[in-house]
Write a protein that holds these residues in place. Structure first.
Motif, PDB file in Angstrom:
ATOM      1  N   SER A 143     -22.492 -20.315 -25.028  1.00 46.20           N
ATOM      2  CA  SER A 143     -23.378 -19.064 -25.432  1.00 46.20           C
ATOM      3  C   SER A 143     -22.306 -17.799 -25.353  1.00 46.20           C
ATOM      4  N   LEU A 144     -21.658 -17.894 -24.243  1.00 49.08           N
ATOM      5  CA  LEU A 144     -20.655 -16.785 -24.175  1.00 49.08           C
ATOM      6  C   LEU A 144     -19.760 -16.691 -24.913  1.00 49.08           C
ATOM      7  N   ILE A 145     -19.128 -17.712 -25.367  1.00 43.58           N
ATOM      8  CA  ILE A 145     -18.090 -17.905 -26.336  1.00 43.58           C
ATOM      9  C   ILE A 145     -18.321 -17.424 -27.787  1.00 43.58           C
ATOM     10  N   PHE A 146     -19.551 -18.066 -28.130  1.00 44.02           N
ATOM     11  CA  PHE A 146     -20.234 -17.692 -29.403  1.00 44.02           C
ATOM     12  C   PHE A 146     -20.788 -16.269 -29.673  1.00 44.02           C
ATOM     13  N   MET A 147     -20.808 -15.807 -28.707  1.00 46.18           N
ATOM     14  CA  MET A 147     -21.526 -14.267 -28.486  1.00 46.18           C
ATOM     15  C   MET A 147     -20.553 -13.469 -29.552  1.00 46.18           C
ATOM     16  N   PRO A 148     -19.364 -13.179 -29.610  1.00 43.29           N
ATOM     17  CA  PRO A 148     -18.706 -12.552 -30.384  1.00 43.29           C
ATOM     18  C   PRO A 148     -18.910 -12.582 -31.873  1.00 43.29           C
ATOM     19  N   MET A 149     -19.664 -13.650 -32.350  1.00 42.80           N
ATOM     20  CA  MET A 149     -19.958 -14.046 -33.542  1.00 42.80           C
ATOM     21  C   MET A 149     -21.165 -13.172 -34.015  1.00 42.80           C
ATOM     22  N   ALA A 150     -21.916 -12.485 -33.121  1.00 43.70           N
ATOM     23  CA  ALA A 150     -23.053 -11.581 -33.417  1.00 43.70           C
ATOM     24  C   ALA A 150     -22.742  -9.973 -33.492  1.00 43.70           C
ATOM     25  N   ILE A 151     -21.400 -10.068 -33.243  1.00 39.08           N
ATOM     26  CA  ILE A 151     -20.746  -8.684 -33.324  1.00 39.08           C
ATOM     27  C   ILE A 151     -20.055  -8.129 -34.765  1.00 39.08           C
ATOM     28  N   SER A 152     -20.208  -7.157 -35.069  1.00 38.55           N
ATOM     29  CA  SER A 152     -19.726  -6.981 -36.267  1.00 38.55           C
ATOM     30  C   SER A 152     -18.176  -6.711 -36.345  1.00 38.55           C
ATOM     31  N   PHE A 153     -17.399  -6.707 -37.313  1.00 40.90           N
ATOM     32  CA  PHE A 153     -16.032  -6.675 -37.237  1.00 40.90           C
ATOM     33  C   PHE A 153     -15.582  -5.306 -36.775  1.00 40.90           C
ATOM     34  N   VAL A 154     -16.411  -4.210 -37.268  1.00 38.98           N
ATOM     35  CA  VAL A 154     -16.193  -2.879 -36.790  1.00 38.98           C
ATOM     36  C   VAL A 154     -16.510  -2.649 -35.409  1.00 38.98           C
ATOM     37  N   GLY A 155     -17.391  -3.328 -34.994  1.00 37.96           N
ATOM     38  CA  GLY A 155     -17.986  -3.217 -33.355  1.00 37.96           C
ATOM     39  C   GLY A 155     -16.950  -4.048 -32.569  1.00 37.96           C
ATOM     40  N   ALA A 156     -16.459  -5.211 -33.014  1.00 33.78           N
ATOM     41  CA  ALA A 156     -15.215  -5.988 -32.142  1.00 33.78           C
ATOM     42  C   ALA A 156     -14.069  -5.101 -32.157  1.00 33.78           C
ATOM     43  N   SER A 157     -13.682  -4.418 -33.349  1.00 34.64           N
ATOM     44  CA  SER A 157     -12.429  -3.655 -33.416  1.00 34.64           C
ATOM     45  C   SER A 157     -12.449  -2.417 -32.234  1.00 34.64           C
ATOM     46  N   LEU A 158     -13.611  -1.840 -32.101  1.00 33.09           N
ATOM     47  CA  LEU A 158     -13.938  -0.721 -31.341  1.00 33.09           C
ATOM     48  C   LEU A 158     -13.710  -1.340 -30.009  1.00 33.09           C
ATOM     49  N   ILE A 159     -14.388  -2.420 -29.710  1.00 32.67           N
ATOM     50  CA  ILE A 159     -14.132  -3.187 -28.058  1.00 32.67           C
ATOM     51  C   ILE A 159     -12.652  -3.153 -27.945  1.00 32.67           C
ATOM     52  N   TRP A 160     -12.001  -3.658 -29.042  1.00 32.31           N
ATOM     53  CA  TRP A 160     -10.511  -4.018 -28.565  1.00 32.31           C
ATOM     54  C   TRP A 160      -9.600  -2.833 -28.670  1.00 32.31           C
ATOM     55  N   LYS A 161      -9.901  -1.821 -29.210  1.00 32.45           N
ATOM     56  CA  LYS A 161      -9.318  -0.580 -29.022  1.00 32.45           C
ATOM     57  C   LYS A 161      -9.362  -0.067 -27.482  1.00 32.45           C
ATOM     58  N   PHE A 162     -10.363  -0.196 -27.013  1.00 35.40           N
ATOM     59  CA  PHE A 162     -10.246   0.033 -25.447  1.00 35.40           C
ATOM     60  C   PHE A 162      -9.339  -1.030 -24.808  1.00 35.40           C
ATOM     61  N   VAL A 163      -9.339  -2.182 -25.199  1.00 34.26           N
ATOM     62  CA  VAL A 163      -8.325  -3.049 -24.468  1.00 34.26           C
ATOM     63  C   VAL A 163      -6.836  -2.838 -24.675  1.00 34.26           C
ATOM     64  N   TYR A 164      -6.592  -2.340 -25.831  1.00 37.13           N
ATOM     65  CA  TYR A 164      -5.265  -1.748 -26.519  1.00 37.13           C
ATOM     66  C   TYR A 164      -4.992  -0.486 -26.152  1.00 37.13           C
ATOM     67  N   ALA A 165      -5.632   0.370 -25.728  1.00 34.27           N
ATOM     68  CA  ALA A 165      -5.497   1.951 -25.396  1.00 34.27           C
ATOM     69  C   ALA A 165      -4.282   1.944 -24.641  1.00 34.27           C
ATOM     70  N   ASN A 166      -3.671   2.956 -24.880  1.00 29.60           N
ATOM     71  CA  ASN A 166      -2.304   3.229 -24.266  1.00 29.60           C
ATOM     72  C   ASN A 166      -2.210   4.016 -23.089  1.00 29.60           C
ATOM     73  N   ASP A 167      -3.741   4.211 -22.661  1.00 33.94           N
ATOM     74  CA  ASP A 167      -3.994   4.975 -21.140  1.00 33.94           C
ATOM     75  C   ASP A 167      -4.261   3.790 -20.288  1.00 33.94           C
ATOM     76  N   PRO A 168      -3.498   3.810 -19.065  1.00 29.73           N
ATOM     77  CA  PRO A 168      -3.604   2.961 -18.178  1.00 29.73           C
ATOM     78  C   PRO A 168      -5.221   2.769 -17.596  1.00 29.73           C
TER      79      PRO A 168
END
Length: 324
Positions: A143-168
């Motif tokens: 269920s946890l692994i399948f959960m990202p399927m419920a997120i839109s592409f834009v929503g997922a991208s915004l989440i990963w923007k925080f992962v890749y942010a150049n601010d430590p």
């Protein structure tokens, strides 16, 4: 008109229209075109039976012709004209497009996506499907692994923007680098590798889809074959790669080609993460660059995308029929 009333009328007209069409078409076919008379009753019934499926398919065929075939033909014709659409220039849009560095970069990046994303998503989906079936809490993990399927592409991208942010203080990658004393970086501006950082988002989202389909396929493997392999002394790796994987090879191919088909159409993630900058352009985002300033060039790119997608789609359909 009230949206609720509009929705109700749409349902009534749509459902009523379908029921009325099938009822009237059957009545016309059986009573007027091929009436069941005593002299040729058997022949008319056979003819009506042969015609009836095509009669039921007619609305869908008309809709596909209007909303699919006509736009494809119209787009190709439009791609043969200049920017204003007034002058016929033949294949000039295609020749200029293939001569541009930006198009070649986008085409190369598209092939990187096709090679990496379906392979990685299918591999991790198969791995997770196999491992979670052995866990008592496997359903929760799925269920946890399948959960990202419920997120839109834009929503997922915004989440990963925080992962890749150049601010430590925000980005996970730079937080780890800062812990070891390294300077912060922007992963989206690292040439070539920034494409893979973006692809990870798509893999993260599609692994759940691959896991669900492949988990069902693994559960469908006859236990007798696994038990026979155990008796013959096969270890877990041999059972998985030589017994299970060959039996679900068709399903793996379907999952692979389905994700490939989706990957060829991806646009939202790249546009949200980089806007196609830093050499991350792909064909859909390249097409969008010309959409509002050169319609002829944009339709030429769209037609190239369709030519790339079509073989994958045909193969996927054939493989699905073979599985059925």
């Amino acid at each position: 008109m009230s949206p609720i009333l509009q929705g109700i009328l749409t349902i009534i007209i749509g459902v009523g229209g379908c029921v009325g069409y099938f009822y009237l078409s059957n009545a016309v076919l059986d009573r007027i075109i091929f009436p069941a008379r005593d002299d040729d009753q058997g022949r008319n019934i056979a003819l009506a039976t042969a015609v009836r499926p095509w009669l039921f398919l007619l609305p869908a065929m008309l809709a596909l012709g209007l909303y699919l075939v006509y736009p494809v033909v119209g787009s190709f014709i439009r791609s043969l004209y200049n920017r204003s659409g007034q002058e016929f220039i033949g294949l000039d849009n295609y020749l200029q497009m293939f001569s541009e560095e930006g198009f070649r970069v986008a085409l190369f990046n598209n092939f990187l996506w096709i090679l990496f994303v379906p392979a990685a998503a299918t591999f991790f989906g198969l791995l997770v499907a196999q491992l979670t079936d052995r866990l008592s809490w496997g359903s929760i993990a799925k269920s946890l692994i399948f959960m990202p399927m419920a997120i839109s592409f834009v929503g997922a991208s915004l989440i990963w923007k925080f992962v890749y942010a150049n601010d430590p203080d925000i980005g996970i990658i730079n937080a780890i680098r800062d812990y070891f004393g390294a300077d912060p970086i922007d992963p989206m501006q690292i040439p070539f590798w920034n494409n893979f950082f973006i692809m990870i988002i798509m893999v993260w989202m599609q692994t759940g889809f691959a896991m669900v389909i492949l988990s069902a396929a693994l559960r469908g493997i006859p236990e007798e074959t696994v038990e026979a392999a155990i008796i013959d002394g096969a270890n877990p790796f041999q059972i998985f790669f030589k017994i299970k994987v060959p039996q679900i090879a068709g399903t793996i191919v379907v999952v692979w080609t389905t994700i490939t088909f989706l990957t060829l159409k991806i646009f939202d993630i790249v546009y949200t993460m980089t806007g196609g900058n830093f050499d991350t352009e792909i064909l859909p985002s390249y097409m969008m660059d010309y959409m509002f300033r050169d319609d002829g060039r944009a339709t030429a790119v769209a037609f190239v995308i369709m030519l790339i997608v079509t073989p994958v789609m045909i193969y996927n359909i054939r493989q699905a029929k073979r599985e059925a």
